[in-house]
Design an enzyme around this catalytic site. Structure first.
Site, PDB file in Angstrom:
ATOM      1  N   ASP A  14      -3.920   8.488   3.990  1.00  0.00           N
ATOM      2  CA  ASP A  14      -3.599   7.448   5.030  1.00  0.00           C
ATOM      3  C   ASP A  14      -3.362   8.303   6.361  1.00  0.00           C
ATOM      4  OD1 ASP A  14      -4.251   5.221   4.156  1.00  0.00           O
ATOM      5  OD2 ASP A  14      -2.977   4.455   4.397  1.00  0.00           O
ATOM      6  N   GLY A  39      -4.303   3.661   0.371  1.00  0.00           N
ATOM      7  CA  GLY A  39      -5.380   3.133  -0.141  1.00  0.00           C
ATOM      8  C   GLY A  39      -5.049   1.680  -1.154  1.00  0.00           C
ATOM      9  N   GLY A  41      -5.314  -0.050  -3.509  1.00  0.00           N
ATOM     10  CA  GLY A  41      -4.619   0.227  -5.283  1.00  0.00           C
ATOM     11  C   GLY A  41      -3.779   0.759  -5.133  1.00  0.00           C
ATOM     12  N   ASN A 183      -7.745 -12.409   1.847  1.00  0.00           N
ATOM     13  CA  ASN A 183      -7.450 -12.984   2.905  1.00  0.00           C
ATOM     14  C   ASN A 183      -8.706 -14.066   3.903  1.00  0.00           C
ATOM     15  OD1 ASN A 183      -9.656 -11.309   4.156  1.00  0.00           O
ATOM     16  ND2 ASN A 183      -7.655  -9.749   5.051  1.00  0.00           N
ATOM     17  N   THR A 228      -4.960 -15.771   1.158  1.00  0.00           N
ATOM     18  CA  THR A 228      -3.574 -14.988   2.419  1.00  0.00           C
ATOM     19  C   THR A 228      -4.137 -15.356   3.702  1.00  0.00           C
ATOM     20  OG1 THR A 228      -4.644 -12.897   2.159  1.00  0.00           O
ATOM     21  CG2 THR A 228      -2.620 -13.598   0.904  1.00  0.00           C
ATOM     22  N   ASP A 265      -1.708  -5.963   0.433  1.00  0.00           N
ATOM     23  CA  ASP A 265      -1.353  -5.565  -0.618  1.00  0.00           C
ATOM     24  C   ASP A 265      -0.089  -5.377  -1.275  1.00  0.00           C
ATOM     25  OD1 ASP A 265      -3.782  -4.326  -0.714  1.00  0.00           O
ATOM     26  OD2 ASP A 265      -3.121  -2.515   0.361  1.00  0.00           O
TER      27      ASP A 265
END
Length: 322
Positions: A14, A39, A41, A183, A228, A265
């Site tokens: 990132d 990421g 994951g 979301n 969410t 996440d």
């Protein structure tokens, strides 16, 4: 049950810029820069591990410094990483965060795009003895579907986070999903694609419970849907005739949010961990824990490394535990 979560998905490096406001088209702003792991994951894998679950992570990496960062961090976080190595650059993401903690993100898939069904079949042994499989859609959908097929054959619970919002989810993957966790934006987009229903994402939190429950039943008729809703918490719906037992809202606690990057996440990883560690607990208990875990993550900057620990969550919210 072993309290084990398998996450399949992306790892990114990132690149984050913090500014007072998010820039408008054509606008240049001054800001502060930092870099770190991310990421969806990997963020979810870190969350699951810090929430206390034994965690395995299936992904694809390049042959570069980003890949070495991923392998090093996985070791530090006690995550068993099963990575396909490719000649593509390790994935990256550009993230802008404003003074209120809101973010805009652009992802460059890189090696993540090389994760495929053949590699999933090659490492399918990682599902043995596990309890939950969690996936998102920053990786090719054929790899995710192959993993879900393998998970179903082994009796694992499957959680699909249909993110990013522009991801196309085939019917076959929905059919393999036990729990979907969109979301507001993802929920709205997937409803439009799957059912042709137009719903304003900005109004979801204000929808009456029975109306939101009905929309959830359209998206995944035979599974749970957990939407969410940011600071408004989450809405959960399960198959049923619309009685009060079929749906519930879990509010989010008040926190001093400075960066919402990775909060979704955090929710997904901690939810998977909660289910794996306490499969006999009520879903409301799992949701309450995950909402608090995610909320606490927003008090730190960054994505993967902003995840709290189970100890920190319990210390902050004494009534919450698994």
């Amino acid at each position: 049950m072993t309290g084990t979560v398998v996450v399949i998905g992306s790892f990114n490096v990132d690149h984050v810029w913090t500014t007072g406001t998010l820039p408008r088209p054509g606008e240049t702003l001054a800001g502060h820069y930092r870099s770190g792991p991310g990421g969806k994951g990997f963020n979810q894998a870190v969350a699951a591990s810090r929430a206390g679950a034994a965690t395995r992570f299936v992904c694809a990496l390049g042959q570069d410094a980003g890949a070495e960062l991923a392998l090093s961090l996985a070791g530090a976080e006690r995550i068993e990483m099963l990575a396909r190595r490719t000649e593509d650059a390790t994935g990256t993401a550009g993230i802008l965060v404003d003074a209120e903690g809101r973010n805009s993100i652009v992802v460059g898939a890189g090696a993540n795009a090389r994760l495929d069904a053949s590699f999933v079949h090659e490492v399918a042994g990682c599902l043995d003895g596990a309890d939950v499989l969690l996936a998102q859609l920053e990786s090719p959908v054929d790899a995710i579907q192959a993993a879900f097929e393998r998970a179903r054959s082994r009796g694992l619970a499957t959680i699909l986070n249909p993110a990013p919002a522009d991801a196309i989810v085939p019917d076959a993957l929905w059919a393999l999903t036990d729990i979907a966790t969109p979301n507001e934006t993802e929920f709205s987009r997937q409803l439009q694609r799957r059912c042709g229903l137009e719903v304003d994402a900005g109004t979801l939190a204000d929808q009456p419970d029975d109306a939101l429950h009905a929309l959830c039943r359209h998206l995944l008729p035979d599974g749970r849907v957990i939407v969410t809703l940011g600071a408004a918490g989450v809405f959960a719906s399960r198959p049923g005739d619309g009685d009060a037992a079929s749906f519930q809202r879990i509010p989010a606690p008040r926190v001093d949010a400075i960066d919402t990057t990775g909060a979704g996440d955090a929710f997904n990883g901690s939810l998977a961990a909660a289910i794996a560690l306490a499969p006999d607990a009520d879903i409301a208990t799992h949701l309450a824990y995950a909402v608090r875990f995610a909320s606490l993550s927003t008090e730190q900057r960054g994505a993967a490394l902003s995840m709290p620990t189970a100890k920190a969550v319990r210390a902050r919210f004494e009534s919450c535990g698994i």
